[in-house]
Design an enzyme around this catalytic site. Structure first.
Site, PDB file in Angstrom:
ATOM      1  N   ARG A  39     -51.154 -25.388 -13.146  1.00 16.93           N
ATOM      2  CA  ARG A  39     -52.692 -25.765 -13.493  1.00 16.93           C
ATOM      3  C   ARG A  39     -53.553 -26.004 -12.244  1.00 16.93           C
ATOM      4  O   ARG A  39     -54.942 -25.838 -12.478  1.00 16.93           O
ATOM      5  CB  ARG A  39     -52.451 -26.773 -14.223  1.00 16.93           C
ATOM      6  CG  ARG A  39     -51.588 -26.544 -15.673  1.00 16.93           C
ATOM      7  CD  ARG A  39     -51.940 -27.663 -16.683  1.00 16.93           C
ATOM      8  NE  ARG A  39     -53.286 -28.089 -16.602  1.00 16.93           N
ATOM      9  CZ  ARG A  39     -53.513 -29.359 -16.739  1.00 16.93           C
ATOM     10  NH1 ARG A  39     -52.853 -30.424 -17.050  1.00 16.93           N
ATOM     11  NH2 ARG A  39     -54.840 -29.733 -16.865  1.00 16.93           N
ATOM     12  N   CYS A  88     -52.986 -36.672 -23.157  1.00 21.34           N
ATOM     13  CA  CYS A  88     -51.996 -35.895 -22.275  1.00 21.34           C
ATOM     14  C   CYS A  88     -51.002 -36.727 -21.714  1.00 21.34           C
ATOM     15  O   CYS A  88     -51.087 -37.934 -22.075  1.00 21.34           O
ATOM     16  CB  CYS A  88     -52.968 -34.983 -21.208  1.00 21.34           C
ATOM     17  SG  CYS A  88     -53.448 -36.306 -19.782  1.00 21.34           S
ATOM     18  N   ARG A 103     -57.010 -40.460 -23.102  1.00 23.17           N
ATOM     19  CA  ARG A 103     -58.050 -39.696 -22.617  1.00 23.17           C
ATOM     20  C   ARG A 103     -59.136 -39.692 -23.595  1.00 23.17           C
ATOM     21  O   ARG A 103     -59.267 -38.343 -24.162  1.00 23.17           O
ATOM     22  CB  ARG A 103     -57.563 -38.700 -21.868  1.00 23.17           C
ATOM     23  CG  ARG A 103     -56.518 -38.825 -20.709  1.00 23.17           C
ATOM     24  CD  ARG A 103     -56.352 -37.806 -19.833  1.00 23.17           C
ATOM     25  NE  ARG A 103     -57.504 -37.546 -19.035  1.00 23.17           N
ATOM     26  CZ  ARG A 103     -57.294 -36.287 -18.206  1.00 23.17           C
ATOM     27  NH1 ARG A 103     -56.089 -35.729 -18.188  1.00 23.17           N
ATOM     28  NH2 ARG A 103     -58.248 -36.002 -17.509  1.00 23.17           N
ATOM     29  N   LYS A 135     -60.433 -27.193  -8.238  1.00 24.27           N
ATOM     30  CA  LYS A 135     -60.275 -27.045  -9.904  1.00 24.27           C
ATOM     31  C   LYS A 135     -61.361 -27.994 -10.462  1.00 24.27           C
ATOM     32  O   LYS A 135     -61.946 -27.366 -11.352  1.00 24.27           O
ATOM     33  CB  LYS A 135     -58.894 -27.395 -10.114  1.00 24.27           C
ATOM     34  CG  LYS A 135     -58.593 -27.662 -11.474  1.00 24.27           C
ATOM     35  CD  LYS A 135     -57.213 -28.040 -12.222  1.00 24.27           C
ATOM     36  CE  LYS A 135     -56.776 -29.476 -11.993  1.00 24.27           C
ATOM     37  NZ  LYS A 135     -57.452 -30.452 -13.214  1.00 24.27           N
ATOM     38  N   ASN A 136     -61.409 -29.190 -10.152  1.00 21.97           N
ATOM     39  CA  ASN A 136     -62.359 -30.272 -10.936  1.00 21.97           C
ATOM     40  C   ASN A 136     -63.665 -29.828 -10.653  1.00 21.97           C
ATOM     41  O   ASN A 136     -64.473 -30.851 -11.297  1.00 21.97           O
ATOM     42  CB  ASN A 136     -61.952 -31.505 -10.501  1.00 21.97           C
ATOM     43  CG  ASN A 136     -60.451 -31.660 -11.298  1.00 21.97           C
ATOM     44  OD1 ASN A 136     -59.901 -31.056 -11.953  1.00 21.97           O
ATOM     45  ND2 ASN A 136     -59.776 -32.693 -10.795  1.00 21.97           N
ATOM     46  N   ASP A 184     -56.168 -39.111  -8.524  1.00 21.00           N
ATOM     47  CA  ASP A 184     -55.537 -37.700  -8.494  1.00 21.00           C
ATOM     48  C   ASP A 184     -54.634 -37.333  -7.017  1.00 21.00           C
ATOM     49  O   ASP A 184     -53.989 -36.646  -6.935  1.00 21.00           O
ATOM     50  CB  ASP A 184     -56.485 -36.672  -8.368  1.00 21.00           C
ATOM     51  CG  ASP A 184     -56.908 -36.581  -9.758  1.00 21.00           C
ATOM     52  OD1 ASP A 184     -58.075 -35.899  -9.887  1.00 21.00           O
ATOM     53  OD2 ASP A 184     -56.660 -37.119 -10.560  1.00 21.00           O
TER      54      ASP A 184
END
Ligand code: EPZ
Length: 419
Positions: free
Chosen positions: A398, A116, A121, A22-23, A306
């Site tokens: 997500r 978030c 952030r 994803k990243n 993460d």
């Protein structure tokens, strides 16, 4: 609102195919804006965040298609440089279109991403870096308005802290700047190297890959190319953690051990047997209870933030106790109260958590708060006795493609219930 119902207690055994990261997918999608001819990106994970960014890029007038695992984009019809709040607020990595839009079109108006759950952030470093290359930046009414007359100018960028998104934004912008840009204190995550590799394939001139100093020699234009998204190291670590927490044996395929050596070392410290192949990794916990392991989250190549929530869940049933320090985000322990509801013994002092392992967790209704915290609750539920109901699992959609199917494939009793 969807929920997961998980019957815990099974040792998980089997094989999980890892998806594209994803990243990496998100900055690679933003980089399509730089190409003056059609570009194809395969191994694209089908995730909510990816679909949101595809929609935002389509809103710029780009002809962008997402079929199967491949995105194709043609920017010849791009007719605006506006990224609206309603899209950016749902997916903060949308800020990554700012650098490419200013570099190629000389102007962009991009909504500031909200904070978030895990922290405020801010994007001050992104803006400071663009100003160092000559962009004029105004922030008003919640939007960043960036402009430059002619081309950005190569220059020196020094980040105050290691920022993955900041590094990605300025790396993309610098590829089309007039002159040489040096990016110091650059992030070194594998997803940045993946982005740099695609930009080089598009004709960019970048040196210093995998180091904290990137040197970019600007070019007049970048062309399209065929590219495949790098494997997801966090998804890999998450499924290996499922074997560790249930005493099972799981092989992750279509991945790369070199992307997550720091995590594999931690699994070995727990007492797991880790076998590495060229594009696969197998973790065998041999029915044992893992030893609790201490760590501090730090920029790559050290322990990734993460994976913090997932390894905390494993520690919760570990032997002994361990200390976890979260140094990247200011509020990334929201899984702690939920894990505690399941019987975990975790004491939090600021950004430090001391986890004392317990023999068994017990099922309880819990609530997901953010993407990686959601997976840590899934891990705890897989190990707990009884049936756990996890609410607000839209967070997990997500970042984890086909999560139920992948977990069912290794023996998990999990189903999605709506309402
Ligand atoms: C990326 O977020 C990842 N997201 C995050 O993954 C990951 O946790 C994070 O990097 C750190 O590795 C994507 O790649 C889409 P940062 P990013 O800029 O780029 C502060 C997940 O679960 N900072 O490296 O937003 C910031 O507040 C997600 O997949 C500033 O102060 O992270 C944070 O404390 C979560 N000003 C620290 O730096 C800035 O301008 C690191 O943030 C930028 C960052």
């Amino acid at each position: 609102m969807d929920k997961f119902l998980i019957q815990g207690g099974q040792k998980l055994e089997g094989e999980v195919r890892i998806s594209g990261a994803k990243n990496a997918a998100l900055p690679l999608l933003a980089a399509t804006i730089l190409a003056d001819s059609p570009i194809r990106i395969s191994n694209m994970p089908n995730l909510r965040d990816v679909n949101t960014l595809v929609k935002l890029i389509a809103g710029l007038g780009v002809a962008i298609e997402y079929a199967g695992d491949t995105v194709t984009a043609d920017t010849s019809t791009l007719n605006n440089q506006f990224a609206p709040y309603d899209l950016v607020k749902t997916m903060r990595a949308s800020i990554l279109v700012l650098g490419p839009l200013v570099a190629r079109y000389g102007e962009a108006k991009v909504s500031l991403p909200g904070g978030c759950a895990i922290g405020s952030r801010p994007v001050d470093q992104h803006l400071k870096a663009l100003e160092a290359l000559g962009a004029h930046i105004e922030v008003e009414n919640g939007y960043v308005h960036a402009k430059v007359d002619g081309r950005l100018k190569g220059g020196e960028v020094i980040f105050d802290m290691v920022t993955v998104g900041g590094t990605e934004n300025i790396l993309m912008a610098a590829t089309l700047a007039d002159g040489v840009t040096t990016i110091r204190n650059a992030a070194r995550e594998p997803e940045i190297t993946d982005l740099a590799n695609m930009l080089i394939k598009m004709g960019a001139k970048i040196e210093g890959l995998d180091t904290d100093t990137l040197v970019v020699t600007g070019v007049e234009s970048l062309h399209g190319c065929d590219y495949a998204v790098v494997a997801d190291r966090i998804e890999t670590g998450s499924y290996l953690a499922a074997a560790a927490i249930t005493g099972g044996r799981v092989r992750t395929t279509h991945t790369d051990p070199a992307l997550l050596e720091c995590i594999l070392d931690k699994f070995e410290e727990m007492g797991a047997e880790v076998t590495r192949g060229e594009d696969w990794i197998e973790l065998d916990m041999q029915g044992k209870r893992p030893k609790a392991v201490s760590f501090r989250t730090l920029p790559h190549p050290d322990f990734p933030t993460d994976m913090q929530a997932q390894i905390m869940a494993v520690n919760a049933i570990g032997r002994g106790f361990a200390t976890i320090s979260e140094t990247i985000f200011e509020n990334r322990f929201m899984h702690v109260p939920e894990l505690s509801r399941m019987g975990a013994n975790i004491q939090v002092e600021g950004n430090d958590a001391v986890v004392t392992g317990v023999e068994k967790l017990s099922a309880a209704p819990v609530m997901a708060t953010d993407l990686r915290a959601s997976f840590s609750l899934v891990l705890a539920a897989l190990a707990a006795e009884g049936e756990t109901l996890i609410d607000r699992i839209y967070h997990i959609d997500r970042g984890y493609e086909h999560i139920e199917a992948k977990l069912q494939g290794i023996g998990a009793k999990i189903k999605r219930v709506s309402g």
